[in-house]
Design a protein around this motif. Structure first.
Motif, short mmCIF file in Angstrom:
data_model
loop_
_atom_site.label_atom_id
_atom_site.label_comp_id
_atom_site.label_asym_id
_atom_site.label_seq_id
_atom_site.Cartn_x
_atom_site.Cartn_y
_atom_site.Cartn_z
N PHE A 45 -45.70 -25.39 145.39
CA PHE A 45 -46.34 -24.08 145.45
C PHE A 45 -46.98 -23.84 146.81
O PHE A 45 -46.82 -22.79 147.42
CB PHE A 45 -47.39 -23.95 144.33
CG PHE A 45 -48.30 -22.78 144.52
CD1 PHE A 45 -47.89 -21.50 144.19
CD2 PHE A 45 -49.58 -22.95 145.06
CE1 PHE A 45 -48.73 -20.41 144.39
CE2 PHE A 45 -50.42 -21.87 145.26
CZ PHE A 45 -50.00 -20.60 144.92
N GLY A 46 -47.73 -24.84 147.28
CA GLY A 46 -48.40 -24.70 148.56
C GLY A 46 -47.44 -24.56 149.72
O GLY A 46 -47.63 -23.71 150.60
N GLY A 47 -46.40 -25.37 149.72
CA GLY A 47 -45.42 -25.29 150.80
C GLY A 47 -44.70 -23.95 150.84
O GLY A 47 -44.58 -23.33 151.91
N ILE A 48 -44.27 -23.49 149.68
CA ILE A 48 -43.59 -22.18 149.62
C ILE A 48 -44.56 -21.07 149.97
O ILE A 48 -44.22 -20.13 150.70
CB ILE A 48 -42.95 -21.96 148.23
CG1 ILE A 48 -41.77 -22.92 148.06
CG2 ILE A 48 -42.50 -20.52 148.07
CD1 ILE A 48 -41.20 -22.95 146.65
N GLY A 49 -45.79 -21.16 149.47
CA GLY A 49 -46.79 -20.14 149.74
C GLY A 49 -47.10 -20.02 151.22
O GLY A 49 -47.23 -18.91 151.75
N ILE A 50 -47.20 -21.14 151.90
CA ILE A 50 -47.46 -21.11 153.35
C ILE A 50 -46.24 -20.57 154.08
O ILE A 50 -46.36 -19.71 154.96
CB ILE A 50 -47.87 -22.50 153.87
CG1 ILE A 50 -49.27 -22.87 153.36
CG2 ILE A 50 -47.84 -22.54 155.41
CD1 ILE A 50 -49.68 -24.30 153.63
N TRP A 53 -45.99 -16.98 153.37
CA TRP A 53 -47.28 -16.34 153.62
C TRP A 53 -47.71 -15.45 152.46
O TRP A 53 -48.18 -14.34 152.61
CB TRP A 53 -47.30 -15.60 154.96
CG TRP A 53 -48.68 -15.54 155.53
CD1 TRP A 53 -49.42 -14.41 155.73
CD2 TRP A 53 -49.50 -16.62 155.94
NE1 TRP A 53 -50.66 -14.73 156.25
CE2 TRP A 53 -50.73 -16.10 156.38
CE3 TRP A 53 -49.34 -18.01 155.96
CZ2 TRP A 53 -51.78 -16.90 156.85
CZ3 TRP A 53 -50.36 -18.80 156.43
CH2 TRP A 53 -51.56 -18.24 156.87
N LYS A 54 -47.55 -15.99 151.25
CA LYS A 54 -48.01 -15.35 150.03
C LYS A 54 -49.19 -16.17 149.51
O LYS A 54 -49.09 -17.39 149.36
CB LYS A 54 -46.91 -15.33 148.96
CG LYS A 54 -45.70 -14.54 149.37
CD LYS A 54 -46.04 -13.08 149.48
CE LYS A 54 -44.82 -12.28 149.89
NZ LYS A 54 -45.14 -10.92 150.23
N PHE A 55 -50.31 -15.52 149.31
CA PHE A 55 -51.53 -16.19 148.89
C PHE A 55 -51.82 -17.39 149.80
O PHE A 55 -51.92 -18.53 149.34
CB PHE A 55 -51.43 -16.65 147.43
CG PHE A 55 -51.05 -15.56 146.48
CD1 PHE A 55 -51.95 -14.55 146.17
CD2 PHE A 55 -49.79 -15.54 145.89
CE1 PHE A 55 -51.59 -13.53 145.29
CE2 PHE A 55 -49.43 -14.53 145.01
CZ PHE A 55 -50.33 -13.53 144.71
N PRO A 56 -51.93 -17.15 151.11
CA PRO A 56 -52.01 -18.27 152.06
C PRO A 56 -53.19 -19.20 151.85
O PRO A 56 -53.05 -20.41 152.00
CB PRO A 56 -52.07 -17.58 153.43
CG PRO A 56 -52.50 -16.18 153.15
CD PRO A 56 -52.00 -15.85 151.78
N ARG A 57 -54.33 -18.67 151.49
CA ARG A 57 -55.49 -19.56 151.27
C ARG A 57 -55.30 -20.41 150.03
O ARG A 57 -55.60 -21.60 150.04
CB ARG A 57 -56.77 -18.74 151.15
CG ARG A 57 -57.18 -18.15 152.50
CD ARG A 57 -58.56 -17.58 152.47
NE ARG A 57 -59.53 -18.67 152.35
CZ ARG A 57 -60.73 -18.53 151.85
NH1 ARG A 57 -61.13 -17.36 151.39
NH2 ARG A 57 -61.56 -19.55 151.78
N LEU A 58 -54.79 -19.81 148.97
CA LEU A 58 -54.53 -20.56 147.74
C LEU A 58 -53.47 -21.63 148.00
O LEU A 58 -53.60 -22.78 147.55
CB LEU A 58 -54.10 -19.61 146.63
CG LEU A 58 -53.89 -20.22 145.25
CD1 LEU A 58 -55.18 -20.86 144.74
CD2 LEU A 58 -53.42 -19.15 144.28
N ALA A 59 -52.42 -21.26 148.72
CA ALA A 59 -51.34 -22.21 149.03
C ALA A 59 -51.87 -23.36 149.89
O ALA A 59 -51.59 -24.53 149.60
CB ALA A 59 -50.20 -21.49 149.75
N ALA A 60 -52.63 -23.04 150.93
CA ALA A 60 -53.18 -24.08 151.79
C ALA A 60 -54.16 -24.96 151.02
O ALA A 60 -54.22 -26.18 151.23
CB ALA A 60 -53.85 -23.46 153.00
#
Length: 113
Positions: A45-50, A53-60
């Motif tokens: 989830f975090g890798g795809i999110g970063i 760039w979807k929900f970047p803080r949540l992903a990071a």
């Protein structure tokens, strides 16, 4: 690139789930049959999110949580007697610390969105 590498790592963990569960089990991780898929999913989830760039803080945050929870438990180089194995664990530990630094940077950058 950062997110893509993390997503690839997570996919590799999930593709080799039995091996990853066995490794976690050998390190004394709690309930590895449940925790390994869950934390690998959070890394995905975090890798795809970063990367997207979807929900970047949540992903990071998911990436940072993965690295903080996994690194000292799985790469405990200080507890290894064999020199070669200790060196390998140290390399993985330091790699994860560097990745954690990147995740923290993305946490900050993501605040601006």
């Amino acid at each position: 690139m950062f997110g893509g590498v993390l997503a690839f790592t997570a996919i590799d963990n999930l593709r080799n789930l039995d091996e990853m569960v066995g490794y976690a089990e050998s390190k004394g991780a709690p309930e590895p049959e449940r925790t390994v898929p869950f934390i690998s999913g959070s890394l995905l989830f975090g890798g795809i999110g970063i990367a997207a760039w979807k929900f970047p803080r949540l992903a990071a945050g998911a990436v940072a949580a993965f690295l903080v929870s996994v690194t000292p438990a799985m790469h405990d180089f200080w507890a290894i007697d064999d020199d070669q194995q200790r060196e390998q664990e140290l390399i993985h530990f330091l790699k994860n610390v560097a990745l954690l630094g990147g995740a923290i940077a993305f946490l900050r950058i993501g605040q601006d969105d």
